[in-house]
Structures are given as structure tokens and as C-alpha cells.
Design a protein around this motif. Structure first.
Motif, PDB file in Angstrom:
ATOM      1  N   VAL A   1      -9.623 -12.852  -9.088  1.00  0.00           N
ATOM      2  CA  VAL A   1      -9.683 -11.809  -8.057  1.00  0.00           C
ATOM      3  C   VAL A   1      -9.939 -12.455  -6.695  1.00  0.00           C
ATOM      4  O   VAL A   1      -9.307 -12.104  -5.690  1.00  0.00           O
ATOM      5  CB  VAL A   1     -10.786 -10.778  -8.383  1.00  0.00           C
TER       6      VAL A   1
ATOM      7  N   MET B   1     -23.295  -1.393 -19.627  1.00  0.00           N
ATOM      8  CA  MET B   1     -24.396  -0.576 -19.124  1.00  0.00           C
ATOM      9  C   MET B   1     -24.881   0.319 -20.243  1.00  0.00           C
ATOM     10  O   MET B   1     -24.081   0.850 -21.005  1.00  0.00           O
ATOM     11  CB  MET B   1     -23.925   0.258 -17.925  1.00  0.00           C
TER      12      MET B   1
ATOM     13  N   LEU C   1      -3.217   0.902  -8.409  1.00  0.00           N
ATOM     14  CA  LEU C   1      -4.468   0.174  -8.172  1.00  0.00           C
ATOM     15  C   LEU C   1      -5.672   1.071  -8.468  1.00  0.00           C
ATOM     16  O   LEU C   1      -6.659   0.623  -9.062  1.00  0.00           O
ATOM     17  CB  LEU C   1      -4.525  -0.328  -6.725  1.00  0.00           C
ATOM     18  N   ILE C   2      -5.599   2.347  -8.056  1.00  0.00           N
ATOM     19  CA  ILE C   2      -6.695   3.289  -8.325  1.00  0.00           C
ATOM     20  C   ILE C   2      -6.925   3.379  -9.836  1.00  0.00           C
ATOM     21  O   ILE C   2      -8.053   3.277 -10.322  1.00  0.00           O
ATOM     22  CB  ILE C   2      -6.372   4.678  -7.725  1.00  0.00           C
TER      23      ILE C   2
ATOM     24  N   LEU D   1     -16.305  -0.427  -7.781  1.00  0.00           N
ATOM     25  CA  LEU D   1     -14.944  -0.206  -8.300  1.00  0.00           C
ATOM     26  C   LEU D   1     -14.570   1.268  -8.154  1.00  0.00           C
ATOM     27  O   LEU D   1     -13.470   1.601  -7.700  1.00  0.00           O
ATOM     28  CB  LEU D   1     -14.855  -0.628  -9.765  1.00  0.00           C
ATOM     29  N   LEU D   2     -15.523   2.158  -8.509  1.00  0.00           N
ATOM     30  CA  LEU D   2     -15.221   3.588  -8.420  1.00  0.00           C
ATOM     31  C   LEU D   2     -15.144   4.057  -6.962  1.00  0.00           C
ATOM     32  O   LEU D   2     -14.301   4.890  -6.623  1.00  0.00           O
ATOM     33  CB  LEU D   2     -16.269   4.397  -9.192  1.00  0.00           C
TER      34      LEU D   2
ATOM     35  N   MET E   1     -14.177   2.224  -4.423  1.00  0.00           N
ATOM     36  CA  MET E   1     -12.899   1.755  -3.895  1.00  0.00           C
ATOM     37  C   MET E   1     -11.756   2.628  -4.414  1.00  0.00           C
ATOM     38  O   MET E   1     -10.832   2.970  -3.667  1.00  0.00           O
ATOM     39  CB  MET E   1     -12.679   0.296  -4.287  1.00  0.00           C
ATOM     40  N   ALA E   2     -11.837   3.031  -5.692  1.00  0.00           N
ATOM     41  CA  ALA E   2     -10.799   3.888  -6.269  1.00  0.00           C
ATOM     42  C   ALA E   2     -10.759   5.237  -5.541  1.00  0.00           C
ATOM     43  O   ALA E   2      -9.691   5.705  -5.133  1.00  0.00           O
ATOM     44  CB  ALA E   2     -11.054   4.095  -7.757  1.00  0.00           C
TER      45      ALA E   2
ATOM     46  N   TRP F   1       0.826  -1.214   0.000  1.00  0.00           N
ATOM     47  CA  TRP F   1       0.000   0.000   0.000  1.00  0.00           C
ATOM     48  C   TRP F   1       0.859   1.263   0.000  1.00  0.00           C
ATOM     49  O   TRP F   1       0.502   2.282   0.569  1.00  0.00           O
ATOM     50  CB  TRP F   1      -0.981   0.031   1.187  1.00  0.00           C
TER      51      TRP F   1
ATOM     52  N   HIS G   1     -12.829 -13.291 -12.935  1.00  0.00           N
ATOM     53  CA  HIS G   1     -13.498 -13.036 -11.655  1.00  0.00           C
ATOM     54  C   HIS G   1     -12.988 -13.977 -10.571  1.00  0.00           C
ATOM     55  O   HIS G   1     -12.757 -13.563  -9.433  1.00  0.00           O
ATOM     56  CB  HIS G   1     -15.009 -13.147 -11.827  1.00  0.00           C
TER      57      HIS G   1
ATOM     58  N   ALA H   1     -13.700  -0.214 -13.973  1.00  0.00           N
ATOM     59  CA  ALA H   1     -15.068   0.332 -14.013  1.00  0.00           C
ATOM     60  C   ALA H   1     -15.429   0.702 -15.449  1.00  0.00           C
ATOM     61  O   ALA H   1     -16.531   0.416 -15.929  1.00  0.00           O
ATOM     62  CB  ALA H   1     -15.175   1.543 -13.098  1.00  0.00           C
TER      63      ALA H   1
ATOM     64  N   SER I   1      -9.583   5.004  -1.873  1.00  0.00           N
ATOM     65  CA  SER I   1      -8.163   4.642  -1.763  1.00  0.00           C
ATOM     66  C   SER I   1      -7.262   5.869  -1.797  1.00  0.00           C
ATOM     67  O   SER I   1      -6.142   5.840  -1.281  1.00  0.00           O
ATOM     68  CB  SER I   1      -7.756   3.704  -2.903  1.00  0.00           C
TER      69      SER I   1
ATOM     70  N   HIS J   1     -16.384  -2.257 -17.400  1.00  0.00           N
ATOM     71  CA  HIS J   1     -17.718  -2.739 -17.032  1.00  0.00           C
ATOM     72  C   HIS J   1     -18.821  -1.827 -17.575  1.00  0.00           C
ATOM     73  O   HIS J   1     -19.937  -2.283 -17.796  1.00  0.00           O
ATOM     74  CB  HIS J   1     -17.838  -2.871 -15.514  1.00  0.00           C
ATOM     75  N   SER J   2     -18.484  -0.532 -17.774  1.00  0.00           N
ATOM     76  CA  SER J   2     -19.500   0.404 -18.265  1.00  0.00           C
ATOM     77  C   SER J   2     -19.957   0.001 -19.665  1.00  0.00           C
ATOM     78  O   SER J   2     -21.011   0.416 -20.127  1.00  0.00           O
ATOM     79  CB  SER J   2     -18.958   1.832 -18.285  1.00  0.00           C
TER      80      SER J   2
ATOM     81  N   THR K   1      -0.633   2.029  -4.609  1.00  0.00           N
ATOM     82  CA  THR K   1      -2.047   2.336  -4.423  1.00  0.00           C
ATOM     83  C   THR K   1      -2.590   3.107  -5.617  1.00  0.00           C
ATOM     84  O   THR K   1      -3.685   2.822  -6.102  1.00  0.00           O
ATOM     85  CB  THR K   1      -2.251   3.143  -3.136  1.00  0.00           C
TER      86      THR K   1
ATOM     87  N   LEU L   1      -8.556   0.258 -11.011  1.00  0.00           N
ATOM     88  CA  LEU L   1      -9.973   0.196 -10.642  1.00  0.00           C
ATOM     89  C   LEU L   1     -10.819   1.093 -11.551  1.00  0.00           C
ATOM     90  O   LEU L   1     -11.913   0.706 -11.976  1.00  0.00           O
ATOM     91  CB  LEU L   1     -10.155   0.626  -9.179  1.00  0.00           C
ATOM     92  N   VAL L   2     -10.299   2.296 -11.864  1.00  0.00           N
ATOM     93  CA  VAL L   2     -11.036   3.217 -12.728  1.00  0.00           C
ATOM     94  C   VAL L   2     -11.239   2.580 -14.102  1.00  0.00           C
ATOM     95  O   VAL L   2     -12.337   2.586 -14.663  1.00  0.00           O
ATOM     96  CB  VAL L   2     -10.303   4.566 -12.851  1.00  0.00           C
TER      97      VAL L   2
ATOM     98  N   PHE M   1     -13.242  -0.057   4.863  1.00  0.00           N
ATOM     99  CA  PHE M   1     -12.570  -0.319   3.586  1.00  0.00           C
ATOM    100  C   PHE M   1     -12.607  -1.821   3.274  1.00  0.00           C
ATOM    101  O   PHE M   1     -12.833  -2.221   2.129  1.00  0.00           O
ATOM    102  CB  PHE M   1     -11.130   0.192   3.617  1.00  0.00           C
TER     103      PHE M   1
ATOM    104  N   SER N   1     -21.145  -3.410  -9.507  1.00  0.00           N
ATOM    105  CA  SER N   1     -19.701  -3.596  -9.722  1.00  0.00           C
ATOM    106  C   SER N   1     -19.070  -2.267 -10.103  1.00  0.00           C
ATOM    107  O   SER N   1     -18.035  -1.875  -9.562  1.00  0.00           O
ATOM    108  CB  SER N   1     -19.408  -4.590 -10.851  1.00  0.00           C
ATOM    109  N   PHE N   2     -19.728  -1.603 -11.057  1.00  0.00           N
ATOM    110  CA  PHE N   2     -19.242  -0.316 -11.546  1.00  0.00           C
ATOM    111  C   PHE N   2     -19.098   0.676 -10.381  1.00  0.00           C
ATOM    112  O   PHE N   2     -18.051   1.306 -10.203  1.00  0.00           O
ATOM    113  CB  PHE N   2     -20.245   0.206 -12.587  1.00  0.00           C
TER     114      PHE N   2
ATOM    115  N   VAL O   1     -24.406  -5.258 -12.771  1.00  0.00           N
ATOM    116  CA  VAL O   1     -23.138  -4.696 -13.224  1.00  0.00           C
ATOM    117  C   VAL O   1     -23.008  -3.256 -12.723  1.00  0.00           C
ATOM    118  O   VAL O   1     -21.904  -2.751 -12.524  1.00  0.00           O
ATOM    119  CB  VAL O   1     -23.018  -4.801 -14.759  1.00  0.00           C
ATOM    120  N   LYS O   2     -24.147  -2.604 -12.452  1.00  0.00           N
ATOM    121  CA  LYS O   2     -24.101  -1.246 -11.904  1.00  0.00           C
ATOM    122  C   LYS O   2     -23.444  -1.242 -10.536  1.00  0.00           C
ATOM    123  O   LYS O   2     -22.723  -0.305 -10.183  1.00  0.00           O
ATOM    124  CB  LYS O   2     -25.522  -0.680 -11.796  1.00  0.00           C
TER     125      LYS O   2
END
Lengths: 272, 452
Positions: free
Chosen positions: B174, A234, A219-220, B28-29, B31-32, A211, B171, A227, B35, A230-231, A216, A223-224, B76, B24-25, B21-22
């Protein structure tokens, strides 16, 4: 050889600037000859940059402190610029769409321009960096960063050229797909970069994850972009929003790369 | 799972929420975003450091939210747990459908040909062309299934059905990584030990500040730093011997990036410094004075039968205008059974020092290098490497392989020619499918020599 390599890199910087201007002319004036010249110049510059990097590597060996040229901010910027050019040129080969160059090649130029403000002298490797993982870690990370950089360039292009007005057009769909594809490439390489970094950290510090701010922030970033991927599943996140997303993502990349070293302290402090 | 949803609407909506999925989306954001805090606020510092940096109120806020060790703070960990739950439930929710699509009977696919993307005619009736077309389809796509109807012959082939599992591999990876982190947390340990050159130790200090016996000992034979010509350090190196049951078992060289392993425990070159070994002092008892060498944190018999040892030594102490120089605390007993007294010692000849009947003055401090070694045992690390490998492999499957289906329909045009129609379907990467269909068309139109 070190001096010659540095001179080539100065020329490379301004050649990328010239190529950027040519690509811009190609886009604005819509005369194909500018595009052809821009491509030609980009390829030549890329070849010269490759040569300069190899010469630098050889020069470090001649000095008796041989190491891959990835050991400080100057060297990483030169390599970053190289990977940006590489990924752009591959996309140009596939899509034949030279307008992208007007948005992508300036990034390669800016990275080089920043490098020119730094001390270019070749220094010996500090003990923490003496590892075979250095090369794998740096190459994967920077190729990943560049994938994201090119996707941000495509995002800017999407917004600036007004694709959002006709999101169903062939050009808009192509750009949308290219933004997504470059993010996929960047994401896989960033993952590989984090993994190689973990393996290295585990062998150097005894822990695969601590960390530390650099870790970190990577990782951020991860993660972005996770996301963002994954979008895709949607409704309503294609087109304009994806383009904006690519910019936010790249902002995270830039903070991971520069911000952490300039503003935060941690284990990666040798990169400044 | 659809059964659950029908029998219990409450559980069904929870299930639906966790499989979206919303979610998850968003997670993820979230957590980002959260952090970021831990990269701006220094982690695991002593409480006083936060008061200094953020003020009383700021420090209280930081402690309340656990921001001083935020990546282990309950809230967290909860975000990560929710993400894991989301991952598991959405995978369980979708896996049956994916398996059904993978195992779908090709005979039923034969009847559901998509809209043709390529159309052309070839000389000869369908029967003449079928073998060649079937061969090309089998080569480019996969095993061919055939269906005949009054319209003509339909050929169907598919490939990459297995790639539908790629996303589950990612998945699962992870989860494997999270399990590895938990295993390391609960069954591993981390600590460090400083060993002076020539010394042997058999216990380490854990990060939790508890001492722990190793069950064997380490002796530091030598610590060495080498430098580049420029004066920059080039290598830190410790020569260490592992000793088990009093016998030297293994000699190792430890350098940065190249740790040593003994009985499953890893040892890393982490830091270095110097530590006082012994102190040469002028010992005065009454009217007699002796020069003696006092060991560090051990007793030594003095020439007149007393005992002494150094408990603390500082190389440089500044006491206002009065004194600046070395200082030590020395433990002293008049004889073996005597009461232990703690005496201060300063540089020989220092004027201010109060003189008692027993006096120590520092003549010389001799220090030796020590090596700081971090010690790590993590049985979870193999989960991490397996998880990482699965993740990267899973990405390639998920992003670069698709389940593609291709149909060919051959019908007779009536003039002794065959009309060929090509159609395709894919679960991702439509441009890739188009390229495949175009390639197939080119190959099919390309007549072998003898047919012309």
C-alpha cells in the motif's frame, strides 16, 4: 447458434429457480432427497449455462465480430450468474452443506432474471473495449463480486437460521468461517480486478487511476471489505456483526455494479 | 519500541493510538464513506456548473470543503496520510514480535508441546518406530528436531514460519502504491494536443492549462475512423510521425488501447473532430472583388497587397431572426505595416451585414479532421505495478499460508507397543491444521508391509 444459446439461457433461468425451490424444500422440510435433486439440477444447469456462454462466444466469431461474451450488461449478468453458481457449487462440494443453496442459488436466478429483461443480441465491440485486458478484468471482477455475493447469502443464512442465538455452536462457527473465507476470496479477486483494470486504463487512457465513479466505488467496496477483514482482529465482531457486514459489503458491490451505471455517469458507461 | 513507551508516556500513548487495529478499521470506513461524496458531486467542473447544479449556497459549501476536487482536497489527503501512518506504525509495532516468533529456537518449542489432538498405539517399542515416524513428519511438515526425556521421545517440526511476513508485504505494498502516486504527482505531467491532419506540433497543453514544449514534434499524417456494418465505430486510428531535430525518427500507428511511446512519453488516441483549414471568401476592397482562400490563424497576402487571416470560425451561428449560418472573425491589414483590424464575415449575400470599404463574405469553409491526443509522462507508474504485484502476492501469503507447528510424542506402553500422540499449533486457519494432523495420523497408522 445465437438463438439456441439464448433459448438455453431462458431455460437456465427457470432451472435455477427450480433448483432454488428444491434447496428451500430441503431446508424447510428437511428431506434429503430434495437436497440431492437440487444439487443435481444445479450441476446440470451450470453445465448448460457454460455451454450457452461458449456458444455465444462462438456465434460472435461466426458473425465476424468475435469477442469474449463480456461486452455489455446482458453478457455480464449471465457471467455473474455463472460465477455465483460456480462459487456456490465449490462450497457445496467442500462443506456438503446443501442448505446454503437455498440462499445462494436464488442469487444466480435473480441475475439471470434481470438479464432476460435486456436485449440479448450480440453486438460488435466498441473501440474502448478492444483489449486483451477485457477478459482478465471481467473474469477477476465478477469472480470477486460472486465471492462477496455468496458471503452475503451466507450472512443471510446466518441471520435467518438464528445462529446468533448460539454463536458458539459448530454450525454457527462454520458459517462464520465460511463468510470470512468467501470474503477473502472475493477480496483477492476484487484486488486483482482493480489491478487489471488499472493496467488497462493505463494503456487505454494513459492513467491508471482517474477517480471515475466506477473506480471510486470499486475502491469504496474494497475499503469496506478491508475494514471487515481487519474486524477479525477486534473482539466482538464475529458472528452476527460479521453477517451484517457481509450484507453492507455486498450492497456496495451491487452499487458498484448497477448503481454507478444507472445513476452516475463516467468512463464505464458502455456497461449499461 | 517498548523502551520509548517507558521513557516517554506521552509518545507511548500516541504510538499505541497509531498502532491500533481499531484506528485502521475506522480510517478504512471513514475513507470509504467520504469517498462517496466525490461520486455524487461532479468533479473538476468549472465554478459556474456548481452554482447551476447546487445553487449559490451549495456551490460555496462545495468550494469551502473542496468537494469539486475532493480526492485532492487537504482533508481527504489527510485521511490517506493518517492511514499510511497507521500502517507504518502498526507494522513497526508488530514486526519485532513476528520476527521473534519466526526465529524462535525449535529446542524451546520441543518443551512446549500442546494438548494432543490424536492418540493411538503402534506395535514395537518407540525406538523401532522412530525412523519411520520421523520420515513422515519431515515429509509432511519439515525438518525434525528431537528431544528425549524420561517420558519418551518428542519430535517437533514446523513449516510456513516465513508466512508471518505476508501481512507486512501487503502493508508495504500500500505504501509503495502511495509513493508511486506521489512520484507521478510531483515528477510527471499530463496534457493533450489536437493535431489537424497534415499538421505538425511541438508543444502540448498541460492539464494545468500551461503550454509545454516537448523537445520534438509530432506530425499527424492521417486520421481515420472505421465503422462496423451497423454504423457503429469500430476503430479510431492516427498515423503519426515523430520528428526530432527536423528529421523524421519514428512512424507509429496510434489506436484506442494501443498508445505510442517516444522518449519515455506516452501518447494516447483520446478524441477526434474537425477543424477549419481554410476559408474561401469573397474579398471586396472598394469596387474590386476577389475570390481568395484564407488560412486559419495565419496571414496570407491578398491580390491587392493587403494581408488577412481567419482568427475564429463558427460553422453555424444563430442571431435571432436576422441570420443563421457560418460566421468568422477575420484579421486584416491594408499592407505589411498596417494596423490590424478585426472584421466579421458572414455567408455571401447575407442582407443585414454592414458593408464597409473592406469586406469579406464566406463562400465555403474547408475543414480537415484532427486527432485529439493525450500525452502522459508518469515515472511513478512502475511503483504502482510493483505495489500491485506485492499486494496480490502478499494476500496469498497472508491468507493461505500459516505458521504450523507439529509435535509427536512416542512413549512406551509397557506391552512392547508405542503410544503416539500428535499435537499442533498454528497462527491461523485451525481447520487446515486439523486436516494436516488427521492426514499425519492416517499416514503414521499405515504400517509398511514388512512390519506386519
Amino acid at each position: 447458434m445465437e438463438a439456441l444459446s439464448n433459448q438455453i439461457l431462458v431455460a437456465v433461468t427457470f432451472a435455477y429457480l427450480a433448483a432454488s425451490v428444491l434447496y428451500l424444500c430441503h431446508w424447510v422440510i428437511k428431506v434429503n432427497v430434495f437436497g440431492t435433486l437440487a444439487s443435481l439440477l444445479s450441476w446440470v444447469t451450470f453445465a448448460a449455462q457454460t455451454t450457452a456462454i461458449i456458444m455465444r462466444w462462438v456465434a460472435s466469431h461466426e458473425m465476424g465480430i468475435g469477442h469474449a461474451p463480456f461486452s455489455n450488461l446482458f453478457e455480464s449478468l449471465v457471467f455473474f450468474s455463472w460465477t455465483l453458481a460456480l462459487i456456490y457449487l465449490i462450497i457445496e462440494l467442500i462443506t456438503k452443506l446443501r442448505i446454503i443453496g437455498a440462499f445462494a442459488v436464488p442469487l444466480a436466478f435473480l441475475a439471470m432474471l434481470y438479464a432476460l429483461t435486456l436485449d440479448p443480441s450480440i453486438k460488435p465491440l466498441m473501440p474502448a473495449l478492444k483489449s486483451n485486458w477485457l477478459i482478465a478484468h471481467v473474469i477477476t471482477c465478477f469472480l470477486g463480486y460472486s465471492g462477496f455475493g455468496i458471503s452475503a447469502a451466507l450472512g443471510i443464512m446466518y441471520l435467518v437460521t438464528g445462529q446468533a442465538r448460539e454463536p458458539g455452536s459448530k454450525r454457527a462457527l462454520l458459517l462464520d468461517d465460511l463468510i470470512y473465507q468467501t470474503v477473502v476470496v472475493g477480496f483477492i479477486l476484487l484486488t486483482a480486478g482493480i489491478v487489471t483494470g488499472s493496467i488497462w486504463a493505463n494503456s487505454a487512457w494513459g492513467t491508471y487511476w482517474s477517480w471515475d465513479p466506477k473506480e471510486t466505488w470499486s475502491l469504496i467496496t474494497w475499503l469496506v471489505y478491508a475494514a471487515m477483514l481487519h474486524s477479525r482482529f477486534m473482539r466482538g465482531w464475529q458472528g452476527r456483526r460479521l453477517a451484517y457486514f457481509s450484507l453492507v459489503g455486498f450492497a456496495c458491490v451491487l452499487f458498484t455494479y448497477f448503481g454507478v451505471n444507472l445513476l452516475l455517469s463516467g468512463l464505464h458507461s458502455y456497461a449499461t | 519500541m517498548s523502551k520509548d513507551k517507558q521513557s516517554n508516556p506521552g509518545l507511548g500513548s500516541v504510538w499505541k493510538f497509531f498502532s491500533s487495529v481499531k484506528l485502521s478499521f475506522s480510517l478504512l470506513l471513514i475513507m470509504a464513506l467520504t469517498s462517496i461524496a466525490g461520486t455524487l458531486i461532479p468533479q473538476k467542473e468549472p465554478a459556474a456548473a456548481y452554482v447551476r447544479g447546487f445553487g449559490e449556497a451549495g456551490a460555496r459549501f462545495i468550494h469551502f470543503l473542496g468537494l469539486d476536487d475532493m480526492y485532492h482536497a487537504p482533508w481527504f489527503v489527510l485521511i490517506m496520510a493518517l492511514l499510511a501512518a497507521n500502517l507504518i506504525i502498526c507494522s513497526l509495532d508488530r514486526l519485532p514480535t513476528s520476527l521473534k516468533l519466526m526465529k524462535k529456537d525449535p529446542e524451546s518449542d520441543l518443551k512446549s508441546m500442546r494438548r494432543p489432538k490424536e492418540k493411538f498405539t503402534l506395535p514395537g517399542v518407540p525406538g523401532d518406530n522412530q525412523d519411520r515416524l520421523q520420515g513422515a513428519l519431515a515429509k509432511l511438515v519439515g525438518p525434525v528436531h528431537q528431544g528425549d526425556s524420561k517420558d519418551g521421545i518428542t519430535l517437533f517440526a514446523q513449516k510456513g514460519a516465513w508466512s508471518r511476513l505476508g501481512v507486512y508485504v501487503v502493508h508495504a505494498s500500500v505504501l509503495v502504491i502511495l509513493i508511486g502516486a506521489l512520484v507521478g504527482n510531483f515528477f510527471g505531467f499530463a496534457g493533450n494536443v489536437n493535431i489537424a491532419e497534415g499538421e505538425t506540433v511541438d508543444q502540448i497543453m498541460l492539464d494545468t492549462r500551461q503550454p509545454m514544449k516537448l523537445g520534438f514534434s509530432l506530425k499527424l499524417n492521417k486520421f481515420k475512423i472505421t465503422f462496423y456494418d451497423s454504423g457503429m465505430p469500430s476503430e479510431y486510428r492516427s498515423d503519426v510521425t515523430f520528428i526530432k531535430n527536423g528529421k523524421p525518427v519514428k512512424d507509429v500507428v496510434m489506436i484506442v488501447n494501443d498508445p505510442a511511446e517516444f522518449e519515455g512519453i506516452d501518447f494516447y488516441q483520446a478524441s477526434y473532430g474537425t477543424t477549419p483549414k481554410w476559408l474561401e471568401v469573397k474579398y471586396t476592397h472598394g469596387h474590386k472583388s476577389y475570390d481568395v482562400k484564407l488560412p486559419y490563424q495565419r496571414w496570407k497576402e491578398l491580390p491587392d497587397g493587403g494581408f488577412a487571416g481567419v482568427s475564429v470560425f463558427r460553422e453555424n451561428v444563430r442571431m435571432g431572426q436576422m441570420y443563421q449560418g457560418p460566421a468568422a472573425r477575420i484579421l486584416y491589414r491594408a499592407d505589411a505595416k498596417g494596423e490590424t483590424k478585426e472584421l466579421s464575415a458572414f455567408r455571401a449575400g447575407a442582407k443585414f451585414a454592414r458593408k464597409g470599404p473592406v469586406n469579406f463574405e464566406i463562400i465555403k469553409a474547408v475543414s480537415v479532421p484532427y486527432s485529439g491526443i493525450s500525452v502522459k509522462y508518469d515515472p511513478g507508474v512502475w511503483f504502482i505495478w510493483v505495489g500491485c504485484t506485492m499486494m496480490v502476492v502478499g494476500f496469498f501469503i497472508a491468507f493461505y499460508f500459516a505458521h504450523r507447528k507439529v509435535w509427536l510424542r512416542l512413549t512406551e506402553t509397557g506391552k512392547g507397543r508405542t503410544r503416539v500422540e500428535i499435537a499442533g499449533a498454528t497462527n491461523k486457519n485451525r481447520p487446515g491444521l486439523s486436516r494436516l494432523l488427521t492426514r499425519l495420523a492416517v499416514e503414521l497408522k499405515d504400517q509398511p508391509q514388512e512390519a506386519e
